[in-house]
Every structure is written in C-alpha cells, then in structure tokens.
Design a protein around this motif. Structure first.
Motif, PDB file in Angstrom:
ATOM      1  N   GLU A 311      35.441 -14.929  15.885  1.00  0.00           N
ATOM      2  CA  GLU A 311      35.320 -15.169  14.448  1.00  0.00           C
ATOM      3  C   GLU A 311      34.016 -14.636  13.895  1.00  0.00           C
ATOM      4  O   GLU A 311      33.963 -14.071  12.806  1.00  0.00           O
ATOM      5  N   ASN A 312      32.927 -14.807  14.641  1.00  0.00           N
ATOM      6  CA  ASN A 312      31.612 -14.439  14.129  1.00  0.00           C
ATOM      7  C   ASN A 312      31.371 -12.936  14.115  1.00  0.00           C
ATOM      8  O   ASN A 312      30.564 -12.444  13.317  1.00  0.00           O
ATOM      9  N   THR A 313      32.064 -12.204  14.969  1.00  0.00           N
ATOM     10  CA  THR A 313      31.768 -10.779  15.148  1.00  0.00           C
ATOM     11  C   THR A 313      31.944  -9.974  13.864  1.00  0.00           C
ATOM     12  O   THR A 313      31.238  -8.985  13.639  1.00  0.00           O
ATOM     13  N   MET A 314      32.850 -10.394  12.973  1.00  0.00           N
ATOM     14  CA  MET A 314      33.051  -9.638  11.745  1.00  0.00           C
ATOM     15  C   MET A 314      31.834  -9.679  10.827  1.00  0.00           C
ATOM     16  O   MET A 314      31.651  -8.785   9.994  1.00  0.00           O
ATOM     17  N   SER A 315      30.972 -10.674  10.964  1.00  0.00           N
ATOM     18  CA  SER A 315      29.747 -10.697  10.166  1.00  0.00           C
ATOM     19  C   SER A 315      28.813  -9.571  10.591  1.00  0.00           C
ATOM     20  O   SER A 315      28.186  -8.906   9.754  1.00  0.00           O
ATOM     21  N   LEU A 316      28.709  -9.341  11.907  1.00  0.00           N
ATOM     22  CA  LEU A 316      27.912  -8.216  12.392  1.00  0.00           C
ATOM     23  C   LEU A 316      28.556  -6.894  12.009  1.00  0.00           C
ATOM     24  O   LEU A 316      27.859  -5.910  11.714  1.00  0.00           O
TER      25      LEU A 316
END
Length: 381
Positions: A311-316
C-alpha cells in the motif's frame, strides 16, 4: 496477502529491537518504551557508543546493544524490528530481517528507490512476514477528520496542498538535487492518496530554486497529479519561503460537488458546505505511537495495516514520477514509472525467489492495490 501472526498484547508485549539510534531513533525508542503492547529488548546501531548513550538516556544502561540488528534480535529473543536507519540502509536491513523471520516496522521512505521498494514488497510475500511503513504524518487525527469531510462532499474535483517553510538544515538536505520532493513531499503525497482513496495516474511537475535559496538543488516545486476517478491533486511548495509559513503538515483545500473542506495543518479541519455532516468517532491513533500500536495489533490479529509495504509503495512512486517529470519537462505516467522500477529491481535483486515473485506479478499496480484496506476503525473521542 496474509502474514504470520504473533501472540502479543499488553499482558504479553511484542519484543522489539530498534535499529538506528539517531535523532528519529530517539522518538521510536520512547514510543516502544511507552507502548504497553511492546517491550524494548535491544538497540542496534553501527556506532555502539551512540546505542549505549541511548540506552542510558532511557534509564536502562544494561540494555543489550549491537551493530548487527538481526544478531542482536537473536540474542535477545526479539520478535520484531523497528527500522529507523538512513534511507540507503532501508532495503538491506529490512530484507535481512524479513528473511530471518522478523516482521519490520520501518520509517519512510520504504526504500531509497522505487525498485528496491518493489523488491521489499516481494520479499514480504516470499517470507510471509509483515513489513509496514510508519509514514507518521498520516497518523494524524485531524487528517482522519478531514477524510471524513471529503466523504460528505460527493465527487472531489481538486485537492490542493500549499507547503511553505524555510528550514536551515545544513548537511545532506542542502546538497540534494531535489530536496523538497525527495525528502519531504512524500508526506503530503501519501496524505493525498489517503484523503482521496485513490491512486495516481500521471504526474506533471516543475521544480526550481529561487535565487535567494540556501539549497544547492531545487528547493521549490509545483506538481499536478491526475488521480484515479478523475480528481486532480495539486501540490505547491517551497523549503526556502520565509514569512507566513504554513504548517509542516501543509495547508489543504478539497473542492467537491457539495462544497469544500479546509485544513490549516494544525487545527481542526472545517467543512464549508450546506449539508449536515455525519457524526464520526475520532481516530484512536496518533503519530509514531499510533503506528507502533497498529503494527503490534496487526501482528496479533493478522489484519493488514494501513502502511503495509504494498500500500505504501505508491507514495514513493509519486515522488519518483514527480522527479522524473521535473527532469524531463514531460507529463509522466505512473504505470511507466512502475514498469521501469520493476526492471531495475529485477536487475539488482540477488535472491532468485524474490526475482521470481517480482517477475510473476501480472500487473504491478494491481498487485499493490490488492493489499489495500480501509483505515483502522475509529474509537469514540
């Protein structure tokens, strides 16, 4: 994806080693010590004197310390790692821990490159261990309240963030090529994804450096992201803007079909619409301590937490897309950025099982999105 569970709780706290005893590490050491559901059993740092001073500062001079986090975890029977190392160490420290059978709660960014972030997502799949990224500014009760207001506004047309501060850091940030985008903007990009409940489709960004700037690289940027569903997220920020500075959370405005919502980043958000808002309970989670509590709860229950690596990877990915657009002057498609990152991950990854997992993803966006879930349930104020 399911992950291994660990029986833990206030009566049986999760045994944790914190890796990295620098300034941010001190915050995590305090959080792990204060949280009833966790127990600090060791501090790992390449500088053992720093680790020892940190232990003494907690009133625990006999707390075990070591330079090798996984070895220290084995010596102390630790059940999990909190990774507060520098970004370049996020991938090696986290990957080694996952393959040693240790779930990890890490500081942002998930890794120093998007390719290595994808490798860590695949490593989490291969090992069955939880890897959660704290992204602590998302754990903000006012941000949760703002998200509730957006749900009242119907379709959202535009979400904007104004971010203007003037910090004098010294050190590496003032030498980076894109300090604002790479080191700071990920917080607001991540919050925008959370508020809209949507992922980015494309990015167009201009980065620049005002003539009075004390940064070597571009310390200001304006970016427009097309989001799934058609909304636009607009970011306008500067790290060299003295006077009338915004909150470090930024100043936000959401424009929807039924009205608008405003948040100054420090106080309660305001709904400006001719509607009666639904009564919503407050979020029980806040800051670093909230992320830590959710991590322990997820290990106990098997639930997938907000901030799980997929889930968090799309922020990077939003950060890398913005930087690429700023470099090229072109609109950038996020799917192209993801494809290029997987190609880089496949070139760099040394473990055949992780490479096989990466290569087997039919759609990078689809695999990342399949791990999403709603925010944690709120509790009464």
């Amino acid at each position: 994806m399911t992950h291994r569970t660990i029986p833990c709780g206030p009566g049986n706290p999760l045994r944790v080693v914190v890796v990295g005893a620098g300034a941010m590490g001190q915050n995590w050491l305090t959080a792990v010590t204060d949280e009833p559901g966790t127990e600090l059993v060791g501090i790992a740092d390449l500088d053992l004197d720093v680790a020892r001073r940190s232990a003494a500062g907690l009133g625990r001079p006999d707390l075990p310390v070591g330079a090798d986090a996984v070895a220290l975890a084995a010596d102390t029977d630790a059940q999990a790692l909190v990774n507060v190392t520098v970004p370049a160490a996020h991938h090696p420290v986290t990957a080694t821990a996952l393959f040693a059978g240790l779930p990890v709660l890490g500081e942002k960014p998930v890794a120093d490159t998007l390719g290595r972030a994808l490798s860590l997502a695949a490593a989490s799949e291969v090992t069955g261990e939880l890897f959660m990224v704290s992204q602590s500014r998302r754990w903000n009760r006012q941000l949760f309240a703002l998200r509730g207001m957006l749900e009242e506004l119907g379709a959202i047309g535009t979400l904007t963030t104004e971010f203007f501060t003037s910090p004098h850091f010294g050190g590496f940030r003032e030498e980076m090529a894109y300090p604002l985008l790479i080191d700071m903007a990920i917080h607001t990009f991540d919050s925008a994804r959370f508020l809209l409940g949507a992922e980015p489709v494309s990015a167009y960004c201009q980065a620049y450096n005002p003539p009075w700037s004390w940064f070597s690289g571009d310390a200001a940027a304006s970016a427009v992201f097309e989001m799934e569903g058609g909304a636009r997220y607009v970011y306008n920020g500067s790290w060299c803007s003295p006077g009338a500075e915004t909150s470090w959370n930024g100043a936000w405005r959401a424009s929807g079909e039924k009205g608008s919502a405003l948040w100054d980043g420090d106080n309660e958000p305001v709904l400006v619409a001719d509607i009666r808002p639904a009564e919503r309970p407050r979020s029980p989670y806040e800051g670093v301590g909230g992320a830590l509590r959710v991590f322990a709860e997820s290990l106990r229950t098997g639930s997938t937490p907000m901030g799980e690596v997929h889930e968090n990877t799309m922020s990077l990915a939003m950060v890398e897309a913005a930087v690429l657009s700023a470099r090229t002057g072109q609109r950038v498609l996020l799917d192209d950025v993801l494809d290029q990152a997987r190609a880089a991950a496949l070139r760099e990854e040394t473990r055949s099982d992780v490479r096989a997992a990466l290569a087997g993803w039919p759609s990078i966006r689809g695999v990342l999105a399949s791990r999403h879930q709603a925010p944690p349930a709120a509790a009464p104020a």
